[in-house]
Design an enzyme around this catalytic site. Structure first.
Site, PDB file in Angstrom:
ATOM      1  N   ALA B  87      -2.999   6.068  -4.351  1.00  0.00           N
ATOM      2  CA  ALA B  87      -2.771   6.211  -5.783  1.00  0.00           C
ATOM      3  C   ALA B  87      -2.472   7.667  -6.179  1.00  0.00           C
ATOM      4  CB  ALA B  87      -3.949   5.653  -6.593  1.00  0.00           C
ATOM      5  N   SER B  88      -1.988   8.452  -5.234  1.00  0.00           N
ATOM      6  CA  SER B  88      -1.602   9.852  -5.481  1.00  0.00           C
ATOM      7  C   SER B  88      -2.739  10.630  -6.139  1.00  0.00           C
ATOM      8  CB  SER B  88      -0.340   9.919  -6.350  1.00  0.00           C
ATOM      9  OG  SER B  88       0.693   9.150  -5.796  1.00  0.00           O
ATOM     10  N   GLU B 286       3.369   9.356  -4.625  1.00  0.00           N
ATOM     11  CA  GLU B 286       4.225   8.216  -4.961  1.00  0.00           C
ATOM     12  C   GLU B 286       5.282   8.537  -6.017  1.00  0.00           C
ATOM     13  OE1 GLU B 286       1.062   4.690  -4.436  1.00  0.00           O
ATOM     14  OE2 GLU B 286       0.410   6.675  -5.028  1.00  0.00           O
TER      15      GLU B 286
END
Lengths: 157, 328
Positions: B87-88, B286
């Site tokens: 999820a970065s 992402e």
């Protein structure tokens, strides 16, 4: 060296040193480097010649160590990443890779460096296209190749 | 005939897990008697460079050299939980924990330095602590660390950072979805062969708002790598299965871009600091990848008027779409 059943004596040179090792005829060069000689800088990836992480230099040419049978290296000279430089004295390519941020996860890096070295030994001033072709057998999933190419282009600058 | 086109892809991306899902991270900073630092955190660096930037953050806070830090990560025997690398989120969540732990231990050091130097306006810089108004009153970080140990003070601090959000109203969709958002836009230039359906990507310009680039070279690397993944996703990568069996089982069948396929990439770092991030930073992993495929597909549509709605836009699929358009 004592005789081991089913095994054959292989004599070759690895990183400038003469090596003698008993090998099973079915073993690959990759297996001998990693398991017998404990040179684990050469990485094991797909083991079918797709990814290039096991690239080493054999008599001046790059090969996928997973596709070379160990006995094919009889009397040959092998260069692995361990022979490129040491932590205290890095090879110019290694310095350039660090300087240009060309390493992310690092798994492709040993093979990438050896492909770059073999390229530069044949062609000291390669064009962009020649560099791309020179490392086209080495897959990298992290960098998009941009910084790797820059590092090779600027190795002597 | 080869036709050229350009296309743009834009995206925004919620940092971390959002929607009230637990999103927490821990870091522990310890100062040894010799002034060296041990940092422990369960975070995993699998190439994106989080180890590097966390050492940068601790070094920045304590005014010490980056190479005096020993980082121990991802070991349940030794490290506190930092949550997954996904999820970065690491820069944004674990980064905050690193800064918090560093500031907590700095506070202890500051009190010792105030006592020794008799000044309060102290700066931590280049391995030294000195008074701004009386710069001759100074002590080395190494000596200060030793003084802290001699006094029996806590020379280890653990910090916990939580970005769990409240959630949204399921009826209206309104509320607190994510802690913050990342933004990115990319522009693709392509040449499409109308006979074969071959797409050549000529250039990608990629801008990402990362809040603050802790390590600009790392951020560029993330953007360039993201673009290469997006290119593969758009044009060649496809998982095929038949009767529950995977047909693309290796890198000869699942085609990722090689050095021959990646076009010139022009990365642009946009820095709009976010108050909830460490030094204003947020993630880029992402966000760097998401706009690439839409930009390429828009460029294809711009070049030949064919709208690709199923990926990948490989030779086979694009050739079929071009023939269908010719028939209509």
């Amino acid at each position: 060296m004592s005789k081991e059943p089913g095994k054959t004596l292989l004599k070759m040179k690895v990183n400038g040193k003469a090596v003698e090792v008993m090998v099973n005829p079915t073993w690959t060069l990759l297996r001998v480097l990693r398991e017998e000689l404990r040179l684990t800088g050469t990485k094991k990836g797909c083991e079918q010649g797709d990814c290039g992480v096991c690239t080493v230099i054999m008599d001046g040419r790059t090969v996928n160590a997973c596709l070379v049978l160990a006995l094919q290296t009889e009397s040959k000279e092998i260069e692995t990443i361990e022979g490129l430089g040491t932590a205290d004295q890095l090879h110019p390519l290694q310095k350039s890779f660090i300087k240009h941020g060309a390493v992310q996860c690092g798994f492709c890096t040993p093979g990438m460096l050896l492909s770059a070295k073999a390229l530069l030994e044949k062609n000291a001033d390669p064009t962009l296209e020649e560099i791309k072709r020179g490392i086209s057998g080495n897959l990298c999933r992290c960098t998009g190749f941009v910084k790797i190419i820059k590092a090779i282009q600027n190795v002597h600058r | 005939m080869k036709k050229r086109g350009i296309g743009i892809g834009c995206m925004y991306y919620g940092m971390g897990y959002g929607f009230s899902r637990p999103d927490v991270s821990a870091a522990e900073v310890e100062i040894c008697e010799d002034g060296s630092i041990i940092v422990r955190s369960g975070e995993v660096d699998y190439g994106q460079g989080s180890d590097t930037i966390f050492c940068q953050m601790v070094a920045e806070e304590l005014g010490i050299r980056y190479d005096t830090i020993q980082l121990i990560t991802a070991d349940t025997f030794a490290t506190p939980n930092a949550g997954p690398t996904s999820a970065s989120r690491l820069t944004y969540v674990t980064g905050n924990a690193m800064v918090k732990a560093s500031r907590a231990i700095k506070k202890t050091l500051q009190s010792v330095a105030e006592e020794i130097l008799g000044e309060r306006d102290l700066l931590f810089l280049d391995e030294e602590i000195f008074s701004e108004s009386h710069p001759e009153r100074r002590i080395s970080f190494r000596q200060l660390a030793k003084e802290g140990h001699l006094r029996g003070l806590p020379m280890v601090e653990t910090a916990w950072h939580d970005i769990t959000t409240k959630d949204v109203n399921p009826e209206t969709g309104q509320g607190d979805a994510y802690s913050t958002y990342a933004y990115a836009a990319q522009l693709a230039e392509v040449a499409v062969d109308t006979e074969t359906g071959e797409v050549e990507v000529l250039r990608i310009v990629a801008a990402a708002d990362v809040g603050k680039a802790i390590n600009p070279s790392n951020v560029e690397g993330q953007i360039e790598g993201g673009v290469a993944m997006g290119l593969g996703y758009a044009l060649t990568e496809e998982i095929k299965e038949e009767g529950g069996y995977l047909k693309t089982r290796n890198l000869g069948e699942y085609m990722i871009p090689t050095s021959m396929d990646v076009p010139p990439i022009d990365p642009h770092i946009v820095e709009v600091p976010v108050s909830s991030g460490p030094y204003g930073a947020k993630g880029v992993g992402e966000p760097a990848l998401i706009p690439t495929a839409p930009a390429i597909l828009n460029a294809i549509a711009n070049a030949i008027g064919v709208r690709v709605t199923e990926l990948p836009a490989n030779l086979e699929n694009l050739h079929r779409l071009i023939r269908e358009k010719e028939r209509d």
